[in-house]
Design an enzyme around this catalytic site. Structure first.
Site, PDB file in Angstrom:
ATOM      1  N   GLY A  11       1.401  -3.551  11.897  1.00  0.00           N
ATOM      2  CA  GLY A  11       2.479  -4.054  12.754  1.00  0.00           C
ATOM      3  C   GLY A  11       3.856  -3.646  12.271  1.00  0.00           C
ATOM      4  N   TYR A 142       4.081 -19.608  20.695  1.00  0.00           N
ATOM      5  CA  TYR A 142       4.349 -18.962  19.407  1.00  0.00           C
ATOM      6  C   TYR A 142       5.112 -19.909  18.476  1.00  0.00           C
ATOM      7  CZ  TYR A 142       6.549 -15.402  16.342  1.00  0.00           C
ATOM      8  OH  TYR A 142       6.999 -14.659  15.289  1.00  0.00           O
TER       9      TYR A 142
END
Ligand code: AKB
Length: 316
Positions: A11, A142
């Site tokens: 990532g 999130y």
């Protein structure tokens, strides 16, 4: 001997973190792990393992065998993508954390880094110079997962002495890997479009101030926190980090200073509501006092570095 495992190495943060950790501790000492079969060229300088953090049995047996001293657990869905896949986001963001916390509790890992985010704050939080300790009522999946994770990290430290350390990252700006699915992604996309078309349409309105940070500072902060003496790490939920606060308009103006004729347009979408629930700026006095945090990159330097380095062939 230090042995590091970075889960979610493919990532935006993971790639640059692995590169920096390998510089410091040696290529063979830093294992990159990600869900993809193969890693990117940037990660081929050392060991790579395919790892799905939700495959608890595999993660447990791998760590029991390899015995990494430090684990950085970065695998997560970011804010915008998590709103589209709430159940999967909750599972991914929480289950992997429990697996790693439990392995540390059982003595297989000495130190854990787990990233939190400014998303732990919500619309009832004071938005300017948001304090370390304040009202936290996140309204995104999130943010809810990050706040829950912070509470679990602190719980495992208090109850079981697990040495877990964390930072509430602001939006991160980098050119090595593209960000994936965040609300702050506009501040990276803009540089690719500025170079390619000399214009950009922002998905946040011109006045949306958010805290951001250049990746080199974020990686340095992460490693400094992980290498700080244990007794200096007084916060075991997660540390505020301020970074640089700016609006899309201010970022566009800073780019226009470097690139004649650069034009900004605005077409806010569902991410506007997420941005509106987050702080505009952050107070990171605790990080400064506890482990000596100091940021280096300001807006002008960050803009120059990004314009010099983004590779527009990465943009489809
Ligand atoms: C996101 O926008 O979701 C992330 C973050 C601020 O945690 N960049």
């Amino acid at each position: 001997m230090k042995k590091v495992l970075v889960i979610g190495a493919g990532g935006q943060i993971g790639t640059e973190l692995v590169i920096e950790l390998r510089k410091r501790f040696g290529n063979e000492q830093v294992i990159a792990a990600d869900v993809k079969d193969e890693c990117s060229e940037a990660l081929k300088t050392g060991p790579y393992v395919k790892m799905d953090v939700l495959d608890k049995e595999f993660v447990r047996s791998y760590i029991q065998e390899e015995k990494p001293t430090d684990v950085y657990l970065l695998a997560a869905l970011l804010s915008a993508t998590a709103e589209k896949h709430p159940e999967f986001a909750w599972r991914l963001n929480m289950e992997g954390l429990f697996t790693i916390l439990d392995l540390a509790k059982e003595g297989y890992i000495q130190k854990i880094f787990w990233p939190s985010s400014i998303a732990v704050f919500g619309p009832t939080t004071p938005r300017d110079f948001t304090p370390q300790y304040t009202v936290m009522e996140p309204t995104t999946i999130y943010g809810i997962s990050k706040l829950a994770g912070e509470r679990w990290c602190e719980y495992y430290f208090n109850k079981f002495g697990v040495d877990v350390r964390s930072i509430r990252y602001p939006g991160l700006i980098s050119y090595t890997s593209l960000p994936g699915g965040g609300t702050t992604d506009y501040a990276v996309d803009i540089f690719y479009h500025a170079k390619k078309t000399n214009s950009y349409t922002s998905f946040l309105n011109e006045e949306s101030a958010l805290p951001m940070m250049y990746m080199e500072d974020a990686i340095r902060a992460t490693i400094e926190l992980m290498e700080a003496p244990k007794e200096n790490v007084k916060i075991r939920s997660s540390y505020n980090l301020a970074g640089i606060s700016f609006t899309p308009k201010q970022l566009g103006d800073a780019i226009a200073n470097e690139k004649d004729g650069f034009k900004m347009h605005y077409a806010p979408d569902f991410r506007q509501a997420i941005a509106d629930s987050w702080p505009k700026s952050i107070d990171d006095t605790s990080a400064q006092n506890d482990w000596g945090w100091k940021m280096k990159y300001d807006l002008t330097e960050m803009v120059k570095t990004m314009l010099e380095n983004v590779d527009i062939s990465k943009l489809n």
